[in-house]
Structure formats: structure tokens, C-alpha cells
Design a protein around this motif. Structure first.
Motif, PDB file in Angstrom:
ATOM      1  N   HIS A 118       0.824  -1.204   0.000  1.00 35.73           N
ATOM      2  CA  HIS A 118       0.000   0.000   0.000  1.00 35.73           C
ATOM      3  C   HIS A 118       0.863   1.260   0.000  1.00 35.73           C
ATOM      4  O   HIS A 118       0.344   2.359  -0.170  1.00 35.73           O
ATOM      5  CB  HIS A 118      -0.904   0.017   1.246  1.00 35.73           C
ATOM      6  N   ASN A 119       2.176   1.093   0.194  1.00 35.21           N
ATOM      7  CA  ASN A 119       3.099   2.241   0.241  1.00 35.21           C
ATOM      8  C   ASN A 119       3.553   2.612  -1.171  1.00 35.21           C
ATOM      9  O   ASN A 119       4.739   2.642  -1.485  1.00 35.21           O
ATOM     10  CB  ASN A 119       4.293   1.928   1.140  1.00 35.21           C
ATOM     11  N   VAL A 120       2.590   2.906  -2.025  1.00 37.45           N
ATOM     12  CA  VAL A 120       2.845   3.204  -3.440  1.00 37.45           C
ATOM     13  C   VAL A 120       2.732   4.708  -3.661  1.00 37.45           C
ATOM     14  O   VAL A 120       1.712   5.314  -3.318  1.00 37.45           O
ATOM     15  CB  VAL A 120       1.857   2.442  -4.347  1.00 37.45           C
ATOM     16  N   ILE A 121       3.771   5.293  -4.232  1.00 39.80           N
ATOM     17  CA  ILE A 121       3.799   6.721  -4.512  1.00 39.80           C
ATOM     18  C   ILE A 121       3.666   6.934  -6.022  1.00 39.80           C
ATOM     19  O   ILE A 121       4.528   6.479  -6.789  1.00 39.80           O
ATOM     20  CB  ILE A 121       5.108   7.359  -4.009  1.00 39.80           C
ATOM     21  N   PRO A 122       2.608   7.595  -6.485  1.00 41.78           N
ATOM     22  CA  PRO A 122       2.447   7.804  -7.918  1.00 41.78           C
ATOM     23  C   PRO A 122       2.908   9.194  -8.363  1.00 41.78           C
ATOM     24  O   PRO A 122       2.806  10.167  -7.608  1.00 41.78           O
ATOM     25  CB  PRO A 122       0.938   7.681  -8.097  1.00 41.78           C
ATOM     26  N   ILE A 123       3.431   9.258  -9.561  1.00 41.39           N
ATOM     27  CA  ILE A 123       3.598  10.528 -10.266  1.00 41.39           C
ATOM     28  C   ILE A 123       2.537  10.547 -11.354  1.00 41.39           C
ATOM     29  O   ILE A 123       2.469   9.645 -12.189  1.00 41.39           O
ATOM     30  CB  ILE A 123       5.002  10.662 -10.882  1.00 41.39           C
ATOM     31  N   VAL A 124       1.664  11.554 -11.341  1.00 39.95           N
ATOM     32  CA  VAL A 124       0.498  11.600 -12.223  1.00 39.95           C
ATOM     33  C   VAL A 124       0.710  12.700 -13.260  1.00 39.95           C
ATOM     34  O   VAL A 124       0.994  13.853 -12.900  1.00 39.95           O
ATOM     35  CB  VAL A 124      -0.794  11.852 -11.418  1.00 39.95           C
ATOM     36  N   THR A 125       0.580  12.352 -14.539  1.00 45.56           N
ATOM     37  CA  THR A 125       0.794  13.324 -15.618  1.00 45.56           C
ATOM     38  C   THR A 125      -0.329  13.241 -16.635  1.00 45.56           C
ATOM     39  O   THR A 125      -1.135  12.300 -16.635  1.00 45.56           O
ATOM     40  CB  THR A 125       2.136  13.070 -16.332  1.00 45.56           C
ATOM     41  N   ASP A 126      -0.354  14.227 -17.544  1.00 43.81           N
ATOM     42  CA  ASP A 126      -1.260  14.157 -18.692  1.00 43.81           C
ATOM     43  C   ASP A 126      -0.527  13.466 -19.839  1.00 43.81           C
ATOM     44  O   ASP A 126       0.603  12.978 -19.686  1.00 43.81           O
ATOM     45  CB  ASP A 126      -1.772  15.540 -19.071  1.00 43.81           C
ATOM     46  N   ASN A 127      -1.147  13.454 -21.032  1.00 43.59           N
ATOM     47  CA  ASN A 127      -0.540  12.727 -22.148  1.00 43.59           C
ATOM     48  C   ASN A 127       0.668  13.437 -22.750  1.00 43.59           C
ATOM     49  O   ASN A 127       1.305  12.915 -23.664  1.00 43.59           O
ATOM     50  CB  ASN A 127      -1.587  12.441 -23.220  1.00 43.59           C
ATOM     51  N   GLN A 128       1.014  14.606 -22.227  1.00 43.67           N
ATOM     52  CA  GLN A 128       2.215  15.308 -22.664  1.00 43.67           C
ATOM     53  C   GLN A 128       3.328  15.218 -21.624  1.00 43.67           C
ATOM     54  O   GLN A 128       4.377  15.843 -21.775  1.00 43.67           O
ATOM     55  CB  GLN A 128       1.883  16.783 -22.936  1.00 43.67           C
ATOM     56  N   GLY A 129       3.093  14.453 -20.568  1.00 45.63           N
ATOM     57  CA  GLY A 129       4.096  14.309 -19.537  1.00 45.63           C
ATOM     58  C   GLY A 129       4.109  15.423 -18.514  1.00 45.63           C
ATOM     59  O   GLY A 129       5.013  15.491 -17.668  1.00 45.63           O
TER      60      GLY A 129
END
Length: 659
Positions: A118-129
Motif C-alpha cells: 500500500h506504500n505506493v507513490i504515484p507521479i500523475v501526468t497528462d498525455n504530454q508528460g
């Protein structure tokens, strides 16, 4: 390459959407206003990328709103390797999806190691990064680069004792679902979760000598959800506020406390006859309450077991022990009628009717289908109330006890996935608003009611989870209905289609040990256009329309039991389908602080109220030619007479004002 991702979203989603095995989505079907999530990297720190057979899930708090089973390794060096899946949003408050703007939390399942991360860190981007907010958006698309990390937070005593104080944690910040939490021993102060607080963590390590306190006030109770494992020898205190001098059904959200220890920790639980305390449990085999506990009662307070408790003053009851680690099973007996007193075993509210994780959904096969509901005691209304798919709250408070009627001997299961934060979840049920008719009955100081709900998806026969059989009060007076297509069960609540033009004849049962006058009235909510509500008394051959505040008074014999005399007619054009009303004599009765005078009078009639010594107490002009109300607030207890001055002579009628 981003455009390729978008083109393939649908194809990849279809190939995997129904295959995940570890994570269970909290919705049925394809979902609602989906958000597309394209995972381009999923890495377990120190292990490597997720492989075929592993799983990825996205959560809104503790609710899984999307999950996918990998069919290949997510190679971080190959830009063509990715997986896409959809998250479902909530539809009309059904609690089966994410809420717009809430934070996304991801979890991994390593199938070969059998470990959930559960210790998951996401980097969230759009389709252009370009980095975008990590939040749910209906019909949106986001690209996810995720990996596990050391997210542990340790409690310190360097600031306040509030869990929600960022400065009390190292590193600074309030724990979130991806944070493991350590509460070390030897500190001067420990975290309190406030009555309005909602606390989350992954794994929880509570060291020996350390503690956590969950507060409770009239406004609500603090909430803690642990999504991972629990370790350590520390203990917790969970409090639950209850008002004074009323019986309350409770359950402990902690294990390890003895009955004697609980009574010792709660001195406001009153004592009766020297040794007996205001606490007891229920015997399914005897279909009755066991004797009161005493300070020397043996045994422990079990998770998932219900108790009946009262306090002599407003305040909290204190539960001490350890938090549930995983799912909890509660035993059901069926040697008699099958009524078992159980309760919420978690330090948070639970879903009752959520379509996948709700208590009624998970345990449907274990509960009698004619009684597929939770039965809660309401000490204010002095009666049992229903929580099912058409009645009551969506969630059930931490510490709440309730009855269920077992289909057979076995167990019901409280799953971790049922847990949800709702700190103001009521400690009793609260009605939701389907179109409905509530038929009330009053016999002296005893009251009862039965309810008819309307929804076009319902049937004339049994609708499990929407109809609910009666749990009798034990006071010698009950009212209930039979299904239009009778299955032999007496019902507190039944659901009917309620389509325009429909009409129904519903048998009404009355059980009255003492007999005497029974006053019928009705409350209606959002009835379909053209619907009337009439009660028919076949013994006296009378019919009364109850829809507009009218009342009907019937005399019943002692030991009256069952149906056959009274029928509720609900629907369109019911007036033309039954006999015309017959004239009734003048009858009077009191409900609360109101005197009702029922019978035909002229518009010039006057009502004169006299005390038993002949003193004129009040004089009121008629406002209706059939039913009039007189305010008797402030009348001293005693016997009174109401005399009606009208064109037709009427005998004075006696009534009594109680204490």
C-alpha cells in the motif's frame, strides 16, 4: 507514444478488466463515468517491476474503485509496455465509486510473494508528460508512474497529542493510507483521534506501553482504518458516547477486554440489587435477554458480539484492547427463532448496503430472506427500527450493536473492505425517503407502526433486503402487515411497485394482549399522484380515509392476535372500490399534548372542556366537520370531559390526561 497509449486504452482494458483475483472492485459491471488510468511504470523498490500475474488497484480511501491483472511485465525501459484500466465514479451517492476531486491511492499485489503493497507513490501526468493533480476526475485520463517507497511515519511527543497534528509525526505530516505508522513506547503523550477525526494508515506498529485513544462526543466518534497489518503489544481505548437512562445496543471495536474489566472501567453503568449492573447479552436459544452482568461475571467481550448497555449519566463507555487485524467472523445460532445480537467490530463505520462490500450484500445467504435487515433499538422512539436496502443509514457507526435473524447456524463476516470513514454515522437508524405510507397505531401508552414503501422495481411478493419481517417489541402490542402475495410472515416493512394507477389491499395485523381502544393514523411521504390511504374495519363495516390527518378508533378484544379484521387500501381510485363510509359516534382520544375529537359536527359546533369538578377549562370553536384538535398542553393530570354544543345533541365524553 502518448497517442498510442490513448488508442490502446479500450483494447487493453477489455482484455484484463474481469480477471483480477486479489483486489475486489467496489462496483458491479463496467462502472459509471469512468476515469482511464494508463500505468506506464509500476516498480516494487528493491524487487523490480510488476510482472504477469501481479495486480494494480486504485482506491478512494478504503474503497477499491478500479483494478487490473497484468498479463506481461511492465518493463520501465520499453516505452511500448504499459497497462490501462478504468476507475468508476460514484453514481447518485451509491458509494460504489470515487468522488470527484478525492486523492488517488494505489496498491500493488505481488502474486509470487503473496504481498500487498500500500506504500505506493504515484507521479500523475497528462498525455504530454506534464504533472497534474493526483485526484479523481470522471471521464478523465491520467498517466501513472508508480513505485513503492519508505513511507513510514513515527509518532513523537514533540507537539500536541492530536493524531491530526502534522508536527507530532516524523517525518512531519498526517499519515495517509500509504503510510506505515509506528507508535513507540516510552513517550510522554500518545495520539488521540478526535471525535470528528478520520485517521488512516497502512501497517500499524503499536509498541508495548504505547496507546491510541479514539474520542466520542454527541456529534460523532473518531474513526481509524488500518489497511495493512497490525503488530506490537500496545493497546487502544475506543470510546462511544451514549445518552443517559436509555438502553443502547453496543459492540466493542477492540478485543481482549473482560466483562468484569469493562464494568470496572465504566462506573456510570448503574448497579441494581447490590450486584447487578446495567449490561446484558441476548440468548438466541431462550429468545430472551440473559440476566444482568455483575462485577464478577466471567468471560471476555468478543469482537462482533452485541450487548445491551445503559449509563446513569450522559457520557461515554470505554472499550480497551487491541484493534481487529483482518476480517472478523461473528457466530450465528439457530436453535430457536434465530435472533442474534451482534455488532460492528471495527474502529470505523461499515457499509450496510454498498453493492459489493455492504454487510447485507456479503452476508445475504446467512440471514433469513424475509428478515434481510439490521434491527436497531431506538431508545428515544422506544422501538426497533430497520436498516436495509430501503430503510435507514447507508453506513453503521463504530460501536453499534444490532440484531439479525439467522437463516441457519453459522457465521457472518465483517470484512476489512466494509470499513468507511463516517464520524457522524448515527448510533441508530435514520430513514431514507422512498414514497411511503407509515400506518401508526396507539393503544393507551403503547405504540406501534408498519411501513409500506414504493418503488417500481419491487414486487407483490417477497423482495429480500427491501421487505423486513417484524421483530416483536415484547410489550404486548404490535402492528404489522402481510405481503400482498402472502408468504406467511408478518412484516414491519414491505415494498410495493407503486406504479401510477395501481391499487393494493394490504392485510394489517394487530397483536394486543390487553385489548381496548386502538387509534390508527397514517403518515405519507411523496405518494404517487392520485393515491389514497384508507383503513377498512371488516368487523364494524367502516372505512376511513387516513391520508389527510384523519384517525380511526377501533375497540379490540383482549388477546387479539393476527390479521383478518383490518385492511389498508392504498392506491388510485380506492374510494370507488370499497363500501361508502358509515357514520360514526363522537370519539375522543389524546396523542401527546393534543386532544382529538372525531365525529361529524356542524361548522357552528363548540367544544367545551370541563374538569371532573365541573370547572370550564377551555372552549374551542370547530375548525373541521369531522376531526378537530384541542391543545391540552398545561392540563393537570386527571379526568376531563368534553361537551359538544351543536345542532345535534351529544353526550359528554370522558378523557384522561396522564402524567
Amino acid at each position: 507514444m502518448k497517442k498510442v497509449y490513448l488508442m490502446l486504452i479500450f483494447l487493453v482494458q477489455v482484455s484484463v478488466a474481469f480477471s483480477q483475483t486479489h483486489f475486489t472492485k467496489g462496483f458491479i459491471g463496467s462502472g459509471f463515468n469512468q476515469m482511464n488510468l494508463v500505468v506506464v511504470r509500476a516498480q516494487i523498490d528493491g524487487v523490480g517491476p510488476l510482472e504477469a500475474g501481479d495486480e494494480i488497484a486504485v482506491f478512494d480511501g478504503n474503497l477499491c474503485v478500479g483494478a487490473v491483472l497484468l498479463t506481461k511485465t511492465l518493463n520501465p525501459d520499453d516505452s511500448l509496455t504499459f497497462v490501462a484500466f478504468a476507475a468508476s465514479s460514484e453514481e447518485a451517492g451509491d458509494q460504489a465509486g470515487f468522488r470527484q476531486g478525492n486523492k488517488m491511492y494505489f496498491r500493488f499485489w505481488d502474486s509470487s510473494a503473496g504481498i500487498e503493497y500500500h506504500n505506493v507513490i504515484p507521479i500523475v501526468t497528462d498525455n504530454q508528460g506534464v504533472v497534474i493533480p493526483n485526484s479523481f476526475e470522471p471521464n478523465g485520463t491520467a498517466y501513472i508512474n508508480a513505485s513503492t517507497a519508505n513511507t513510514t511515519k513515527t509518532w513523537t511527543d514533540l507537539s500536541t497529542n492530536s493524531w491530526d497534528d502534522p508536527g507530532s509525526w516524523d517525518p512531519e505530516g498526517i499519515p495517509e493510507p500509504f503510510n506505515d505508522v509506528i507508535i513507540p513506547a516510552g513517550l510522554s503523550q500518545y495520539p488521540n483521534i478526535l471525535a470528528a477525526g478520520s485517521a488512516f494508515c497502512g501497517n500499524l506498529q503499536l509498541e508495548a506501553g504505547a496507546t491510541i485513544v479514539i474520542a466520542s462526543l454527541t456529534s460523532g466518534t473518531g474513526s481509524l482504518i488500518v489497511s495493512g497489518d497490525i503488530s506490537g503489544a500496545g493497546t487502544m481505548t475506543a470510546r462511544r458516547f451514549i445518552p443517559a437512562n436509555g438502553w443502547h445496543l453496543v459492540s466493542s471495536p477492540l478485543s481482549g477486554q473482560t466483562i468484569a474489566g469493562f464494568l470496572s472501567a465504566n462506573s456510570a453503568i448503574p448497579t441494581k440489587d447490590v450486584t447487578k449492573r446495567g449490561m446484558m447479552d441476548y440468548s438466541e436459544s431462550a429468545d430472551n435477554w440473559n440476566d444482568y452482568f455483575t462485577n464478577s461475571s466471567s468471560g471476555s467481550i468478543g469482537l462482533g458480539k452485541g450487548y445491551c448497555v445503559r449509563r446513569s449519566t450522559n457520557g461515554v463507555v470505554n472499550f480497551l484492547g487491541t484493534i481487529a487485524d483482518g476480517n472478523v467472523q461473528s457466530t450465528l445460532s439457530k436453535s430457536n427463532f434465530g435472533w442474534n445480537l451482534i455488532g460492528n467490530p471495527f474502529t470505523s463505520a461499515i457499509y450496510v448496503r454498498q453493492e459489493v462490500n455492504g454487510f447485507l450484500t456479503v452476508n445475504e445467504a446467512k440471514i433469513d430472506p424475509s428478515f434481510l435487515a439490521l434491527y436497531l433499538w431506538d431508545p428515544v422512539a422506544d422501538k426497533y427500527t430497520i436498516v436495509n436496502n430501503s430503510e435507514g443509514q447507508s453506513n453503521l457507526a463504530s460501536g453499534q450493536g444490532f440484531f439479525v435473524k439467522a437463516a441457519s447456524a453459522g457465521n457472518v463476516t465483517f470484512t476489512q473492505a466494509m470499513q468507511v470513514h463516517q464520524t457522524d454515522a448515527p448510533f441508530k437508524s435514520a430513514a431514507i425517503q422512498w414514497p411511503s405510507v407509515v400506518l401508526n397505531a396507539k393503544a393507551a401508552e403503547l405504540t406501534g407502526s408498519t411501513k409500506i414503501n414504493f418503488n417500481e422495481e419491487m414486487n407483490l411478493g417477497l423482495d429480500p433486503g427491501y421487505d423486513a419481517g417484524i421483530f416483536r417489541s415484547g410489550k404486548g402490542f404490535d402492528i404489522y402487515s402481510k405481503l400482498v402475495t402472502d408468504n406467511g410472515v408478518d412484516f414491519m416493512v414491505q415494498a410495493l411497485p407503486g406504479k401510477p394507477g395501481d391499487s393494493y389491499i394490504i392485510p394489517v395485523g394487530v397483536d394486543a394482549v390487553k385489548g381496548g381502544e386502538v387509534v390508527f393514523s397514517a403518515q405519507t411521504t411523496n405518494l404517487p399522484a392520485g393515491y389514497d390511504v384508507l383503513i377498512e374495519d371488516k368487523l364494524t363495516n367502516t372505512v376511513t380515509n387516513l391520508k389527510n390527518g384523519e384517525l380511526y378508533v377501533a375497540n379490540v378484544a383482549a388477546e387479539t392476535k393476527g390479521t383478518g379484521r383490518f385492511y389498508l387500501h392504498v392506491g388510485s381510485s380506492v374510494q370507488t372500490k370499497i363500501s361508502e363510509l358509515t357514520k360514526e359516534e363522537i370519539v375522543v382520544y389524546t396523542i401527546g399534548q393534543t386532544l382529538y375529537v372525531k365525529g361529524n359536527v356542524s361548522s357552528d359546533a363548540q367544544f367545551l372542556v370541563y374538569s371532573i369538578d365541573g370547572r370550564l377549562v377551555n372552549q374551542v370553536a370547530a375548525k373541521s366537520q369531522n376531526l378537530n384538535q384541542i391543545n391540552i398542553a398545561g392540563y393537570s393530570p386527571g379526568i376531563y370531559f368534553v361537551n359538544i354544543q351543536d345542532e345535534v345533541k351529544h353526550k359528554p365524553v370522558k378523557f384522561v390526561v396522564g402524567k
